[in-house]
Design a protein around this motif. Structure first.
Motif, PDB file in Angstrom:
ATOM      1  N   ILE A 176      36.199  28.770  48.545  1.00  0.00           N
ATOM      2  CA  ILE A 176      35.085  29.042  49.459  1.00  0.00           C
ATOM      3  C   ILE A 176      33.831  28.323  48.991  1.00  0.00           C
ATOM      4  O   ILE A 176      33.149  27.651  49.779  1.00  0.00           O
ATOM      5  CB  ILE A 176      34.857  30.569  49.576  1.00  0.00           C
ATOM      6  CG1 ILE A 176      36.072  31.216  50.260  1.00  0.00           C
ATOM      7  CG2 ILE A 176      33.571  30.882  50.333  1.00  0.00           C
ATOM      8  CD1 ILE A 176      36.117  32.717  50.145  1.00  0.00           C
ATOM      9  N   LEU A 177      33.527  28.420  47.719  1.00  0.00           N
ATOM     10  CA  LEU A 177      32.336  27.754  47.181  1.00  0.00           C
ATOM     11  C   LEU A 177      32.487  26.237  47.205  1.00  0.00           C
ATOM     12  O   LEU A 177      31.519  25.518  47.466  1.00  0.00           O
ATOM     13  CB  LEU A 177      32.030  28.264  45.778  1.00  0.00           C
ATOM     14  CG  LEU A 177      31.690  29.742  45.711  1.00  0.00           C
ATOM     15  CD1 LEU A 177      31.477  30.179  44.264  1.00  0.00           C
ATOM     16  CD2 LEU A 177      30.466  30.075  46.555  1.00  0.00           C
ATOM     17  N   GLY A 216      37.405  31.884  54.356  1.00  0.00           N
ATOM     18  CA  GLY A 216      37.215  33.153  53.665  1.00  0.00           C
ATOM     19  C   GLY A 216      37.293  34.313  54.631  1.00  0.00           C
ATOM     20  O   GLY A 216      37.707  34.163  55.778  1.00  0.00           O
ATOM     21  N   SER A 217      36.862  35.490  54.166  1.00  0.00           N
ATOM     22  CA  SER A 217      36.914  36.678  55.002  1.00  0.00           C
ATOM     23  C   SER A 217      35.966  37.748  54.467  1.00  0.00           C
ATOM     24  O   SER A 217      35.889  37.958  53.260  1.00  0.00           O
ATOM     25  CB  SER A 217      38.332  37.242  55.039  1.00  0.00           C
ATOM     26  OG  SER A 217      38.378  38.428  55.798  1.00  0.00           O
ATOM     27  N   MET A 246      47.523  34.159  53.119  1.00  0.00           N
ATOM     28  CA  MET A 246      46.818  34.317  51.866  1.00  0.00           C
ATOM     29  C   MET A 246      45.340  33.987  52.069  1.00  0.00           C
ATOM     30  O   MET A 246      44.988  33.001  52.700  1.00  0.00           O
ATOM     31  CB  MET A 246      47.429  33.390  50.824  1.00  0.00           C
ATOM     32  CG  MET A 246      46.794  33.529  49.469  1.00  0.00           C
ATOM     33  SD  MET A 246      47.790  32.648  48.252  1.00  0.00           S
ATOM     34  CE  MET A 246      46.493  31.921  47.319  1.00  0.00           C
ATOM     35  N   LEU A 247      44.479  34.815  51.538  1.00  0.00           N
ATOM     36  CA  LEU A 247      43.047  34.584  51.663  1.00  0.00           C
ATOM     37  C   LEU A 247      42.606  33.493  50.698  1.00  0.00           C
ATOM     38  O   LEU A 247      43.180  33.307  49.631  1.00  0.00           O
ATOM     39  CB  LEU A 247      42.278  35.877  51.362  1.00  0.00           C
ATOM     40  CG  LEU A 247      42.474  37.009  52.359  1.00  0.00           C
ATOM     41  CD1 LEU A 247      41.781  38.264  51.854  1.00  0.00           C
ATOM     42  CD2 LEU A 247      41.936  36.611  53.714  1.00  0.00           C
ATOM     43  N   ALA A 248      41.552  32.788  51.090  1.00  0.00           N
ATOM     44  CA  ALA A 248      41.013  31.738  50.236  1.00  0.00           C
ATOM     45  C   ALA A 248      40.431  32.359  48.965  1.00  0.00           C
ATOM     46  O   ALA A 248      39.867  33.443  48.991  1.00  0.00           O
ATOM     47  CB  ALA A 248      39.933  30.969  50.989  1.00  0.00           C
ATOM     48  N   ARG A 249      40.583  31.653  47.868  1.00  0.00           N
ATOM     49  CA  ARG A 249      39.987  32.097  46.605  1.00  0.00           C
ATOM     50  C   ARG A 249      38.489  31.807  46.627  1.00  0.00           C
ATOM     51  O   ARG A 249      38.016  30.937  47.355  1.00  0.00           O
ATOM     52  CB  ARG A 249      40.624  31.354  45.431  1.00  0.00           C
ATOM     53  CG  ARG A 249      42.104  31.625  45.261  1.00  0.00           C
ATOM     54  CD  ARG A 249      42.696  30.738  44.205  1.00  0.00           C
ATOM     55  NE  ARG A 249      42.330  29.345  44.503  1.00  0.00           N
ATOM     56  CZ  ARG A 249      42.373  28.362  43.622  1.00  0.00           C
ATOM     57  NH1 ARG A 249      42.758  28.572  42.406  1.00  0.00           N
ATOM     58  NH2 ARG A 249      42.029  27.133  43.971  1.00  0.00           N
ATOM     59  N   PRO A 292      36.599  44.135  49.947  1.00  0.00           N
ATOM     60  CA  PRO A 292      35.721  44.721  48.936  1.00  0.00           C
ATOM     61  C   PRO A 292      34.367  44.014  48.844  1.00  0.00           C
ATOM     62  O   PRO A 292      34.196  42.892  49.317  1.00  0.00           O
ATOM     63  CB  PRO A 292      36.514  44.538  47.640  1.00  0.00           C
ATOM     64  CG  PRO A 292      37.349  43.320  47.877  1.00  0.00           C
ATOM     65  CD  PRO A 292      37.706  43.373  49.350  1.00  0.00           C
ATOM     66  N   VAL A 293      33.429  44.699  48.193  1.00  0.00           N
ATOM     67  CA  VAL A 293      32.132  44.098  47.883  1.00  0.00           C
ATOM     68  C   VAL A 293      32.377  42.793  47.132  1.00  0.00           C
ATOM     69  O   VAL A 293      33.257  42.712  46.273  1.00  0.00           O
ATOM     70  CB  VAL A 293      31.279  45.073  47.036  1.00  0.00           C
ATOM     71  CG1 VAL A 293      30.055  44.373  46.465  1.00  0.00           C
ATOM     72  CG2 VAL A 293      30.868  46.275  47.868  1.00  0.00           C
ATOM     73  N   GLY A 294      31.604  41.769  47.486  1.00  0.00           N
ATOM     74  CA  GLY A 294      31.740  40.461  46.865  1.00  0.00           C
ATOM     75  C   GLY A 294      32.583  39.487  47.660  1.00  0.00           C
ATOM     76  O   GLY A 294      32.609  38.297  47.353  1.00  0.00           O
ATOM     77  N   SER A 295      33.274  39.965  48.688  1.00  0.00           N
ATOM     78  CA  SER A 295      34.070  39.072  49.532  1.00  0.00           C
ATOM     79  C   SER A 295      33.143  38.120  50.278  1.00  0.00           C
ATOM     80  O   SER A 295      32.049  38.504  50.697  1.00  0.00           O
ATOM     81  CB  SER A 295      34.894  39.879  50.533  1.00  0.00           C
ATOM     82  OG  SER A 295      35.821  40.698  49.853  1.00  0.00           O
ATOM     83  N   ASN A 296      33.580  36.874  50.447  1.00  0.00           N
ATOM     84  CA  ASN A 296      32.738  35.844  51.052  1.00  0.00           C
ATOM     85  C   ASN A 296      33.387  35.157  52.236  1.00  0.00           C
ATOM     86  O   ASN A 296      34.609  35.043  52.309  1.00  0.00           O
ATOM     87  CB  ASN A 296      32.405  34.746  50.037  1.00  0.00           C
ATOM     88  CG  ASN A 296      31.541  35.214  48.907  1.00  0.00           C
ATOM     89  OD1 ASN A 296      31.997  35.240  47.780  1.00  0.00           O
ATOM     90  ND2 ASN A 296      30.322  35.589  49.179  1.00  0.00           N
TER      91      ASN A 296
END
Length: 107
Positions: A8-9, A52-53, A1-4, A37-41
């Motif tokens: 990340i922040l 993140g990714s 699962m990717l980090a939310r 997608p755009v906005g991924s960090n």
């Protein structure tokens, strides 16, 4: 699962509070079949740890390397990886798409 995004922040905030240098990489543009997608960090600290990714794993190593330079110099960078780019094949972006990633130092 990717980090939310919140994770990340929060990692960026925590690492800065610990006195670490931190950079944030953000997907700002995609063309064709892009893995994220755009906005991924992706957040990176000055030891190379990251969360993140921006590409599903295929160009993270190259982004982390560039982010370490951004942390050291304070100079933001715009990176581009695409199927027509020799560097993209080298780092594994063979999905047929192109991504543009902005890397900036977190102050």
């Amino acid at each position: 699962m990717l980090a939310r995004d919140e994770d990340i922040l929060k990692a960026a905030e925590d690492w800065r509070a610990q006195g670490k240098g931190v950079a944030l990489a953000t997907v700002v543009e995609t063309w064709g079949s892009a893995p994220r997608p755009v906005g991924s960090n992706l957040v990176i600290d000055d030891t190379g740890s990251f969360l993140g990714s921006v590409s599903g794993g295929c160009v993270e190593g190259a982004v982390v390397s560039e982010a370490l330079d951004v942390i050291e110099t304070g100079q933001a960078k715009m990176l581009e990886f695409g199927v027509a780019d020799e560097a993209a094949w080298k780092v594994g972006l063979s999905c047929g798409g192109t991504i543009r990633v902005f890397v900036e130092k977190v102050e």
